[in-house]
Design a protein around this motif. Structure first.
Motif, PDB file in Angstrom:
ATOM      1  N   ASP A  61      33.521  16.659  22.687  1.00  0.00           N
ATOM      2  CA  ASP A  61      34.918  16.960  22.362  1.00  0.00           C
ATOM      3  C   ASP A  61      35.271  16.454  20.971  1.00  0.00           C
ATOM      4  OD1 ASP A  61      35.217  18.087  24.783  1.00  0.00           O
ATOM      5  OD2 ASP A  61      36.261  16.405  25.708  1.00  0.00           O
ATOM      6  N   THR A  62      34.811  15.219  20.676  1.00  0.00           N
ATOM      7  CA  THR A  62      35.127  14.650  19.370  1.00  0.00           C
ATOM      8  C   THR A  62      34.473  15.457  18.259  1.00  0.00           C
ATOM      9  OG1 THR A  62      35.028  12.552  20.515  1.00  0.00           O
ATOM     10  CG2 THR A  62      35.292  12.470  18.149  1.00  0.00           C
ATOM     11  N   LEU A  63      33.223  15.875  18.451  1.00  0.00           N
ATOM     12  CA  LEU A  63      32.544  16.696  17.445  1.00  0.00           C
ATOM     13  C   LEU A  63      33.331  17.977  17.203  1.00  0.00           C
ATOM     14  CD1 LEU A  63      28.769  16.392  18.308  1.00  0.00           C
ATOM     15  CD2 LEU A  63      29.930  15.675  16.223  1.00  0.00           C
ATOM     16  N   LYS A  64      33.802  18.566  18.277  1.00  0.00           N
ATOM     17  CA  LYS A  64      34.588  19.800  18.157  1.00  0.00           C
ATOM     18  C   LYS A  64      35.860  19.548  17.359  1.00  0.00           C
ATOM     19  CE  LYS A  64      38.094  22.223  20.248  1.00  0.00           C
ATOM     20  NZ  LYS A  64      39.423  21.757  20.627  1.00  0.00           N
ATOM     21  N   LEU A  65      36.509  18.390  17.633  1.00  0.00           N
ATOM     22  CA  LEU A  65      37.754  18.099  16.915  1.00  0.00           C
ATOM     23  C   LEU A  65      37.491  17.818  15.451  1.00  0.00           C
ATOM     24  CD1 LEU A  65      39.619  15.938  19.533  1.00  0.00           C
ATOM     25  CD2 LEU A  65      40.336  18.130  18.645  1.00  0.00           C
ATOM     26  N   ILE A  66      36.319  17.206  15.148  1.00  0.00           N
ATOM     27  CA  ILE A  66      36.011  16.899  13.748  1.00  0.00           C
ATOM     28  C   ILE A  66      35.819  18.180  12.952  1.00  0.00           C
ATOM     29  CG2 ILE A  66      34.236  15.915  12.244  1.00  0.00           C
ATOM     30  CD1 ILE A  66      33.902  13.695  14.298  1.00  0.00           C
ATOM     31  N   VAL A  67      35.132  19.153  13.514  1.00  0.00           N
ATOM     32  CA  VAL A  67      34.871  20.377  12.750  1.00  0.00           C
ATOM     33  C   VAL A  67      36.042  21.343  12.783  1.00  0.00           C
ATOM     34  CG1 VAL A  67      32.387  20.241  13.049  1.00  0.00           C
ATOM     35  CG2 VAL A  67      33.740  21.494  14.708  1.00  0.00           C
ATOM     36  N   LYS A  68      37.097  20.998  13.528  1.00  0.00           N
ATOM     37  CA  LYS A  68      38.244  21.879  13.586  1.00  0.00           C
ATOM     38  C   LYS A  68      39.041  21.792  12.286  1.00  0.00           C
ATOM     39  CE  LYS A  68      41.706  22.984  16.967  1.00  0.00           C
ATOM     40  NZ  LYS A  68      42.492  22.508  18.089  1.00  0.00           N
ATOM     41  N   GLU A  69      39.724  22.890  11.956  1.00  0.00           N
ATOM     42  CA  GLU A  69      40.511  22.909  10.725  1.00  0.00           C
ATOM     43  C   GLU A  69      41.648  21.895  10.820  1.00  0.00           C
ATOM     44  OE1 GLU A  69      42.480  26.549  10.133  1.00  0.00           O
ATOM     45  OE2 GLU A  69      43.423  25.913   8.256  1.00  0.00           O
ATOM     46  N   GLY A  70      41.776  21.083   9.780  1.00  0.00           N
ATOM     47  CA  GLY A  70      42.876  20.123   9.755  1.00  0.00           C
ATOM     48  C   GLY A  70      44.146  20.801   9.289  1.00  0.00           C
ATOM     49  N   MET A  71      44.861  21.409  10.205  1.00  0.00           N
ATOM     50  CA  MET A  71      45.975  22.273   9.845  1.00  0.00           C
ATOM     51  C   MET A  71      47.243  21.463   9.599  1.00  0.00           C
ATOM     52  SD  MET A  71      47.138  25.625  11.871  1.00  0.00           S
ATOM     53  CE  MET A  71      48.515  24.860  12.676  1.00  0.00           C
ATOM     54  N   THR A  72      47.950  21.820   8.559  1.00  0.00           N
ATOM     55  CA  THR A  72      49.274  21.232   8.323  1.00  0.00           C
ATOM     56  C   THR A  72      50.291  22.351   8.450  1.00  0.00           C
ATOM     57  OG1 THR A  72      48.231  19.769   6.727  1.00  0.00           O
ATOM     58  CG2 THR A  72      50.614  19.816   6.765  1.00  0.00           C
ATOM     59  N   PRO A  73      51.242  22.244   9.357  1.00  0.00           N
ATOM     60  CA  PRO A  73      52.199  23.345   9.535  1.00  0.00           C
ATOM     61  C   PRO A  73      53.067  23.531   8.307  1.00  0.00           C
ATOM     62  CG  PRO A  73      52.296  21.790  11.359  1.00  0.00           C
ATOM     63  CD  PRO A  73      51.471  21.169  10.313  1.00  0.00           C
ATOM     64  N   ASN A  74      53.741  24.646   8.280  1.00  0.00           N
ATOM     65  CA  ASN A  74      54.628  24.962   7.176  1.00  0.00           C
ATOM     66  C   ASN A  74      55.861  24.061   7.215  1.00  0.00           C
ATOM     67  OD1 ASN A  74      55.028  26.437   4.998  1.00  0.00           O
ATOM     68  ND2 ASN A  74      55.890  28.223   6.023  1.00  0.00           N
ATOM     69  N   ASN A  75      56.415  23.784   6.058  1.00  0.00           N
ATOM     70  CA  ASN A  75      57.697  23.079   5.975  1.00  0.00           C
ATOM     71  C   ASN A  75      57.679  21.677   6.559  1.00  0.00           C
ATOM     72  OD1 ASN A  75      59.080  25.059   4.669  1.00  0.00           O
ATOM     73  ND2 ASN A  75      59.657  26.090   6.557  1.00  0.00           N
ATOM     74  N   VAL A  76      56.539  21.009   6.562  1.00  0.00           N
ATOM     75  CA  VAL A  76      56.539  19.616   6.992  1.00  0.00           C
ATOM     76  C   VAL A  76      56.497  18.735   5.750  1.00  0.00           C
ATOM     77  CG1 VAL A  76      55.341  20.122   9.116  1.00  0.00           C
ATOM     78  CG2 VAL A  76      54.043  19.384   7.148  1.00  0.00           C
ATOM     79  N   ASP A  77      56.831  17.483   5.954  1.00  0.00           N
ATOM     80  CA  ASP A  77      56.703  16.515   4.872  1.00  0.00           C
ATOM     81  C   ASP A  77      55.226  16.143   4.796  1.00  0.00           C
ATOM     82  OD1 ASP A  77      56.698  14.301   3.248  1.00  0.00           O
ATOM     83  OD2 ASP A  77      58.705  13.691   3.893  1.00  0.00           O
ATOM     84  N   ARG A  78      54.507  16.802   3.864  1.00  0.00           N
ATOM     85  CA  ARG A  78      53.055  16.723   3.893  1.00  0.00           C
ATOM     86  C   ARG A  78      52.526  15.294   3.795  1.00  0.00           C
ATOM     87  NH1 ARG A  78      50.241  21.507   3.288  1.00  0.00           N
ATOM     88  NH2 ARG A  78      51.762  23.168   3.436  1.00  0.00           N
ATOM     89  N   PHE A  79      53.124  14.524   2.906  1.00  0.00           N
ATOM     90  CA  PHE A  79      52.596  13.174   2.680  1.00  0.00           C
ATOM     91  C   PHE A  79      52.712  12.330   3.948  1.00  0.00           C
ATOM     92  CE2 PHE A  79      53.381   8.757   1.259  1.00  0.00           C
ATOM     93  CZ  PHE A  79      52.107   8.507   0.761  1.00  0.00           C
ATOM     94  N   LEU A  80      53.911  12.269   4.516  1.00  0.00           N
ATOM     95  CA  LEU A  80      54.116  11.453   5.714  1.00  0.00           C
ATOM     96  C   LEU A  80      53.334  12.014   6.892  1.00  0.00           C
ATOM     97  CD1 LEU A  80      57.902  10.617   5.630  1.00  0.00           C
ATOM     98  CD2 LEU A  80      56.002   9.257   4.862  1.00  0.00           C
ATOM     99  N   PHE A  81      53.286  13.343   6.980  1.00  0.00           N
ATOM    100  CA  PHE A  81      52.589  13.989   8.083  1.00  0.00           C
ATOM    101  C   PHE A  81      51.118  13.589   8.113  1.00  0.00           C
ATOM    102  CE2 PHE A  81      50.334  17.568   9.984  1.00  0.00           C
ATOM    103  CZ  PHE A  81      51.055  17.759  11.153  1.00  0.00           C
ATOM    104  N   ASN A  82      50.506  13.573   6.919  1.00  0.00           N
ATOM    105  CA  ASN A  82      49.087  13.218   6.877  1.00  0.00           C
ATOM    106  C   ASN A  82      48.850  11.716   6.934  1.00  0.00           C
ATOM    107  OD1 ASN A  82      48.124  15.861   6.722  1.00  0.00           O
ATOM    108  ND2 ASN A  82      48.695  15.944   4.562  1.00  0.00           N
TER     109      ASN A  82
END
Lengths: 358, 385
Positions: free
Chosen positions: A78-99
């Protein structure tokens, strides 16, 4: 016997003999960092596996049983799957704080591992304010959660973060007061002192009923502090979908998830250290045969055994109880737990002054 | 909403805000159509202030399949099977209601064996539905384990259904004039096995959930609806009986053999979520007792009355009502004398029960809303049809 002390000491001596003091210290830092990151991920994987097996056992089903022997590598997959998954940032979020938010939560739970004593003489940093350090640093994680909820630009996340903030801030009080009960009995904040004071019996046995009350309140409060059911209002999947981490996916979600489980480990380890003697074997009095037999069991097994027992209890809560409502949650803390633990602290102080404890 | 320069690269999600927040501090949230608490595609637009709910506005139609219109082009034998897809948790009872209406129109006398089999199937369905409701409702209030325990027992009923009806969810077993086929030779033995098993487990249900202090605190005193309000919203079934409304069709307008068996109409007077919960829990005992009374007394004879190959209802209007696991299910057929109905209207219990949600939820917390939806036992395909 069974001590890690010799190994760590020989490594330390060799490093300082071979390199200059600065380099040796840096190398030691590096080794510790690698150990902590390793421990963090291993703990996360083991605990998630444990949770899935415990829940399966309670819910008349089998749980993961396909990947590896008995499904043991399911969480790794499961962890391997999550690591290779796209690190998506939704639209209109506060990118800095979100990450930033998942890293704050993760770093906090890594730092708190430092003063914990995993076995006899096996500790990263025996700071003289150890237990205070743990409570102080672990309360920073609420900032990460609030940050995640605020930055996500999602109403569910915001509600979840608000709930989480209210909950963690309130329950820290009674968790802190029940920790104080043991600090009063011991007279020290240092983890090694607290453990050594339990050489002739654990505090839960020595401290009469107030210690047991403090232990029960501690377990309830830390269950709430780690946002686990029946206090999982911050996530409350049937109300707020996933609460503060609704918008997270991939490894950023996994960091929240791992941090949650490592936090559970940490609070259970603190509980085991304070009330159940940490790595200290089960002793009654001093110098009898029973104590000698108990000493043959390695101290690391004692520590992890107690911790995992407490973790099991907390998992047991989760798979048995329904969730509280937000006002009931706050009532429980402010109207019941906090007054009880304050009164309890007074009792403990009296016991400590009059030396009524064993 | 202010857009930043990059945003045209993405497809923006259109958020339906039907009510702008009138008062400062109010927040409008769309719960659903994809939400774990709505058990399907129900869309609730809720206005909240902090955690307190000020307004709940259900939006329907996400799973509307125009079943009523579809039925107009199906014959009187065929249209019954479509109704299994409405309230899929009590598909037997839906089929039964439609069969009753057609039988009323054609004045078919159903053989006694078929009547008893129908009632047995209805009560087994009611049990299965209440078990699933119990699991899902406890999951709504945050306890995940009961769901699996409920499914363990429901599986046994599904196996019984599979043997006799050939299906596990949409049974299509009731036909005008009786039932589609005779019961399986194992039927009686398996039902008795199930009864003995379930009687030991239903106490476990109470131990695990009903007596739990957290659960009682969550349910008691929330989602109150008075008897008068429940009647004026048209609530039926266990949800209304929680407010002491006498509305059990099995008692008021007995059909098949319900007037010959002993059972109580469960009434609770509190009108809150816990009362609705207790009604369903006690109804399970009543259903068990009905099955026990009938399982050894299935009369011999035909399982189906002799009917014509093509059914033609006489010109006129026909209505029949039946008690499903959720309340009163009505079938209204307008016939022009042909082989297909001119117009069919179904009165589904979930629709009117849902309409009372706003009344109940105002002033409660978000967690209460979810628990109330659980106690109303909503099945969304039944509401939308």
């Amino acid at each position: 016997m069974w001590s890690f002390e010799n190994i760590s000491h020989s490594i330390d001596t060799w490093l300082y003999n071979t390199f200059s003091p600065t380099t040796a210290m840096l190398i030691e830092f590096l080794i510790i960092a690698i150990c902590i990151i390793g421990l963090f991920s291993v703990l996360g994987l083991v605990l998630i596996m444990m949770e899935r097996k415990v829940s399966a056992w309670m819910q008349v089903r089998l749980g993961p049983n396909r990947v590896g022997p008995g499904g043991m590598f399911q969480t790794v997959a499961d962890t391997l799957k999550l690591i290779v998954k796209e690190g998506m940032t939704p639209n209109n979020v506060d990118r800095f704080l979100f990450n930033l938010a998942p890293f704050i939560v993760m770093i906090v739970s890594m730092v708190v591992l430092a003063p914990l004593m995993f076995a006899k003489n096996f500790q990263i940093w025996d700071i003289n304010i150890g237990i205070l350090f743990i409570t102080a640093v672990s309360s920073v994680s609420v900032i990460g959660i609030l940050m995640a909820g605020w930055a996500s630009n999602n109403k569910y996340s915001l509600l979840g973060a608000m709930r989480s903030g209210a909950q963690i801030v309130s329950y820290e009080l009674s968790a802190g007061l029940s920790i104080l009960a043991i600090v009063v009995l011991t007279g020290s904040l240092k983890i090694s002192d607290i453990i050594n004071s339990q050489e002739n019996g654990w505090w839960i046995f020595k401290g009469h009923i107030p210690a047991i009350i403090a232990f029960v309140i501690f377990i309830i409060a830390v269950t709430a502090e780690t946002n686990r059911a029946p206090f999982d209002l911050a996530e409350a999947e049937s109300e707020l979908t996933a609460g503060f981490h609704t918008e997270y996916s991939g490894m950023k979600f996994a960091l929240f998830f791992l941090a949650e489980y490592v936090n559970v480990f940490i609070v259970c380890a603190v509980g085991a250290t304070l009330f159940l003697g940490g790595w200290m074997p089960l002793h009654f009095g001093t110098g009898n045969k029973f104590n000698e037999v108990m000493d043959y069991i390695p101290s690391s097994i004692w520590f992890f055994g107690k911790t995992f027992f407490l973790i099991f209890v907390i998992m047991w809560f989760r798979w048995t109880f329904p969730r509280l409502r937000i006002d009931q949650l706050l009532n429980l803390e402010w109207k019941y737990l906090l007054p009880i633990s304050m009164f309890n602290l007074l009792l403990v102080t009296v016991i400590a002054i009059l030396k009524w404890h064993f | 909403m202010r857009r930043n320069k990059k945003s045209h690269l993405y497809r923006e999600t259109q958020i339906v805000e039907t009510h702008s927040a009138d008062v400062e501090g109010d927040l409008v949230i769309n719960v659903g159509p994809q939400h774990p608490a709505t058990h399907g595609v129900l869309h609730l637009v809720i206005t909240i202030n902090g955690e307190t709910i000020k307004k709940v506005d259900p939006h329907l139609g996400y799973i509307h399949r125009s079943i009523e219109k579809m039925c107009e082009s199906l014959s009187y034998r065929q249209f019954i099977y479509v109704t299994s897809r409405m309230d899929y948790l009590s598909s037997h009872i839906n089929n039964h209601g439609c069969a009753l209406c057609v039988e009323k129109g054609l004045q078919i006398q159903v053989p006694p064996r078929a009547q008893v089999i129908r009632v047995l199937m209805d009560e087994l369905t009611r049990l299965a539905s209440h078990q699933l409701w119990w699991g899902a409702m406890t999951m709504d209030v945050g306890a995940l384990t009961p769901f699996f325990h409920a499914f363990r027992e429901r599986e046994m009923i599904n196996d019984i259904m599979e043997e006799t009806c050939g299906a596990r969810l949409t049974m299509n077993y009731m036909v005008p004039g009786g039932v589609m086929a005779d019961i399986h030779p194992n039927f009686q033995r398996k039902v008795k096995e199930f009864i003995t098993h379930f009687k030991t487990k239903i106490g476990e249900y109470d131990e695990l959930v009903t007596g739990n202090v957290i659960f009682q605190n969550r349910m008691k005193g929330v989602g109150y609806i008075s008897k008068e309000d429940a009647i004026s919203y048209g609530m039926t079934g266990p949800s209304a009986r929680g407010s002491a409304v006498q509305c059990d069709i099995r008692k008021l307008y007995p059909y098949e053999v319900y007037d010959k068996v002993q059972f109580d109409e469960i009434l609770e007077t509190d009108g809150d979520s816990f009362a609705r919960y207790m009604v369903r829990m006690k109804e399970m005992h009543q259903s068990l007792s009905i099955i026990e009374q009938l399982i050894d007394n299935i009369p011999d004879g035909d399982f189906q009355a002799k009917t014509k190959a093509v059914l033609k209802l006489p010109k006129g209007e026909f209505y029949s009502r039946i008690e499903t696991a959720r309340g009163e299910f009505g079938v209204y057929i307008v016939s022009e004398g042909g082989t297909t109905p001119y117009r069919i209207k179904f009165r589904s219990p979930g629709f009117s029960n849902l309409s009372a949600l706003d009344h109940m939820a105002r002033g409660g917390k978000i967690g209460d809303l979810v628990a109330m939806m659980g106690t109303l036992d909503l099945v969304i395909p039944d509401i939308d049809r």
